[in-house]
Design an enzyme around this catalytic site. Structure first.
Site, PDB file in Angstrom:
ATOM      1  N   GLU A   1       3.361 -10.092  -0.798  1.00  0.00           N
ATOM      2  CA  GLU A   1       4.562  -9.312  -1.147  1.00  0.00           C
ATOM      3  C   GLU A   1       5.814  -9.901  -0.487  1.00  0.00           C
ATOM      4  O   GLU A   1       6.925  -9.709  -0.974  1.00  0.00           O
ATOM      5  CB  GLU A   1       4.339  -7.833  -0.769  1.00  0.00           C
ATOM      6  CG  GLU A   1       3.351  -7.183  -1.728  1.00  0.00           C
ATOM      7  CD  GLU A   1       2.536  -6.043  -1.161  1.00  0.00           C
ATOM      8  OE1 GLU A   1       2.903  -5.497  -0.108  1.00  0.00           O
ATOM      9  OE2 GLU A   1       1.514  -5.692  -1.782  1.00  0.00           O
ATOM     10  N   ASN A   9      -2.519  -2.195   7.063  1.00  0.00           N
ATOM     11  CA  ASN A   9      -1.157  -2.607   6.716  1.00  0.00           C
ATOM     12  C   ASN A   9      -0.503  -1.453   5.945  1.00  0.00           C
ATOM     13  O   ASN A   9      -0.755  -1.276   4.754  1.00  0.00           O
ATOM     14  CB  ASN A   9      -1.234  -3.878   5.839  1.00  0.00           C
ATOM     15  CG  ASN A   9       0.122  -4.305   5.310  1.00  0.00           C
ATOM     16  OD1 ASN A   9       1.162  -3.813   5.745  1.00  0.00           O
ATOM     17  ND2 ASN A   9       0.125  -5.221   4.355  1.00  0.00           N
ATOM     18  N   LYS A  32       2.353  -1.107   4.954  1.00  0.00           N
ATOM     19  CA  LYS A  32       3.432  -1.519   4.048  1.00  0.00           C
ATOM     20  C   LYS A  32       4.608  -0.551   4.204  1.00  0.00           C
ATOM     21  O   LYS A  32       4.957  -0.202   5.327  1.00  0.00           O
ATOM     22  CB  LYS A  32       2.914  -1.591   2.603  1.00  0.00           C
ATOM     23  CG  LYS A  32       1.672  -2.477   2.486  1.00  0.00           C
ATOM     24  CD  LYS A  32       1.280  -2.787   1.076  1.00  0.00           C
ATOM     25  CE  LYS A  32       0.055  -3.689   1.073  1.00  0.00           C
ATOM     26  NZ  LYS A  32      -0.320  -4.142  -0.248  1.00  0.00           N
ATOM     27  N   GLU A  45      -6.496 -12.801   0.607  1.00  0.00           N
ATOM     28  CA  GLU A  45      -6.041 -11.677  -0.208  1.00  0.00           C
ATOM     29  C   GLU A  45      -5.666 -12.170  -1.599  1.00  0.00           C
ATOM     30  O   GLU A  45      -4.498 -12.514  -1.838  1.00  0.00           O
ATOM     31  CB  GLU A  45      -4.806 -11.040   0.425  1.00  0.00           C
ATOM     32  CG  GLU A  45      -5.042 -10.449   1.784  1.00  0.00           C
ATOM     33  CD  GLU A  45      -4.134  -9.247   2.011  1.00  0.00           C
ATOM     34  OE1 GLU A  45      -4.666  -8.187   2.295  1.00  0.00           O
ATOM     35  OE2 GLU A  45      -2.908  -9.372   1.866  1.00  0.00           O
ATOM     36  N   SER A  86      -7.681  -4.061  -2.249  1.00  0.00           N
ATOM     37  CA  SER A  86      -8.385  -2.884  -2.788  1.00  0.00           C
ATOM     38  C   SER A  86      -9.700  -2.570  -2.080  1.00  0.00           C
ATOM     39  O   SER A  86     -10.718  -2.305  -2.712  1.00  0.00           O
ATOM     40  CB  SER A  86      -8.590  -3.050  -4.292  1.00  0.00           C
ATOM     41  OG  SER A  86      -7.319  -3.091  -4.919  1.00  0.00           O
ATOM     42  N   GLY A  96      -3.783  -3.761  -4.336  1.00  0.00           N
ATOM     43  CA  GLY A  96      -3.155  -2.525  -4.816  1.00  0.00           C
ATOM     44  C   GLY A  96      -3.846  -1.893  -6.007  1.00  0.00           C
ATOM     45  O   GLY A  96      -3.240  -1.132  -6.754  1.00  0.00           O
ATOM     46  N   HIS A 106       2.364 -12.547   3.787  1.00  0.00           N
ATOM     47  CA  HIS A 106       1.781 -11.604   2.822  1.00  0.00           C
ATOM     48  C   HIS A 106       2.340 -11.914   1.429  1.00  0.00           C
ATOM     49  O   HIS A 106       3.503 -12.290   1.299  1.00  0.00           O
ATOM     50  CB  HIS A 106       2.100 -10.162   3.228  1.00  0.00           C
ATOM     51  CG  HIS A 106       1.311  -9.171   2.435  1.00  0.00           C
ATOM     52  ND1 HIS A 106       1.636  -8.827   1.155  1.00  0.00           N
ATOM     53  CD2 HIS A 106       0.181  -8.492   2.745  1.00  0.00           C
ATOM     54  CE1 HIS A 106       0.740  -7.960   0.696  1.00  0.00           C
ATOM     55  NE2 HIS A 106      -0.152  -7.730   1.649  1.00  0.00           N
TER      56      HIS A 106
HETATM   57  P1  PGA Z   1      -4.407  -2.975  -0.833  1.00  0.00           P
HETATM   58  O1  PGA Z   1      -3.492  -4.047  -0.122  1.00  0.00           O
HETATM   59  O2  PGA Z   1      -5.496  -2.597   0.138  1.00  0.00           O
HETATM   60  O3  PGA Z   1      -3.484  -1.859  -1.152  1.00  0.00           O
HETATM   61  O4  PGA Z   1      -4.984  -3.648  -2.050  1.00  0.00           O
HETATM   62  C1  PGA Z   1      -4.027  -5.041   0.701  1.00  0.00           C
HETATM   63  C2  PGA Z   1      -2.880  -5.840   1.254  1.00  0.00           C
HETATM   64  O5  PGA Z   1      -1.976  -6.191   0.499  1.00  0.00           O
HETATM   65  O6  PGA Z   1      -2.839  -6.104   2.474  1.00  0.00           O
END
Ligand code: PGA
Length: 248
Positions: free
Chosen positions: A94, A6, A8, A162, A210, A168, A92
């Protein structure tokens, strides 16, 4: 294993997008047992889906619940299907933080399925409270996605666990293998409200939060997951290939 990258909004140039795709294709061709799905920002997707014959396939990071109406700026499931998108990351955290409700996520899931796009539905708690209320929270997220669907549709969903507290950060702050194992068992049990036990065992559950090349293997071993949804590490050419190698 299914490894979903992803990107983002980390990738903001066509050059970088092409480097990431080329490197993921090389890694996918070199190592067995790994299906690679990349989720670039929508404006780049058509660069890669047109005539794509490789084992790497593409996802959108979201899609709209609209269907070709007067909706400025929206990207519909039909448009994405026409571009050759095979998966869509939905719900997601976010996006949920920008106001997406469970009901809206559920609507998007149905739009995706209607266009033959596989939904990767993100669930996960903001924090772990000592009273374990987070388990109820996750169960509710599962219910709102699964309840309106037919048995055939339910079986197509990929669930991405998640936990928001783990997104993150660094590999050290990801979920522990023990906690992940327990959560995956809990999720399969919760799925039992919507499908026969046997079917819950074959539901694809992936973990995100992460993950990088240092913790992918340990999190993939014996925890009951079928893959990863990877954020920041998927926008790094070497790191993403190293993850594919680690879990192959
Ligand atoms: P990250 O994000 O690997 O940066 O922790 C995972 C995600 O939000 O899909």
């Amino acid at each position: 294993m299914i490894i979903i990258g992803n990107w983002k909004a980390y990738v903001e140039s066509e050059k970088k997008a092409k480097q990431l795709v080329a490197s993921a294709k090389r890694a996918a061709a070199s190592y067995t047992g790994v299906d690679v799905v990349l989720a670039p920002p929508v404006p780049y997707i058509g660069l890669f889906t047109t005539g794509n014959k490789s084992r790497v396939v593409f996802a959108s990071q979201d899609l709209s619940e609209t269907t070709g109406h007067a909706e400025t700026g929206e990207i519909s499931a039909a448009l994405l299907a026409d571009l050759g998108v095979q998966y869509s990351i939905l719900g997601h955290s976010e996006r949920r933080a920008r106001g997406e409700s469970d009901a809206l996520v559920s609507e998007k899931v149905r739009r995706a399925l209607a266009q033959g796009i596989t939904p990767i539905v993100c669930i996960g708690e903001r924090e772990r409270d000592p009273e374990a209320g987070y388990l109820y929270f996750v169960r509710e997220q599962i219910r709102s996605v699964m309840e309106p669907l037919s048995p055939k549709e339910r079986a197509q969903i990929v669930l991405a666990y998640e936990p928001i507290w783990a997104i993150g950060k660094t590999a050290l702050e990801a979920v522990s293998p023990t906690d992940l194992t327990e959560m995956v068992m809990y999720i399969r049990k919760a799925l039992g409200d919507f499908m026969p036990r046997k079917a819950t065992n074959s539901m694809r559950i992936v973990y995100g939060g992460s993950v990088d090349a240092t913790n992918a293997k340990v999190l993939a071993t014996g925890t009951g997951i079928q893959g990863f949804l990877i954020g920041h590490a998927s926008a790094e050419v070497k790191e993403f290939s190293a993850i594919i190698r680690a879990v192959s």
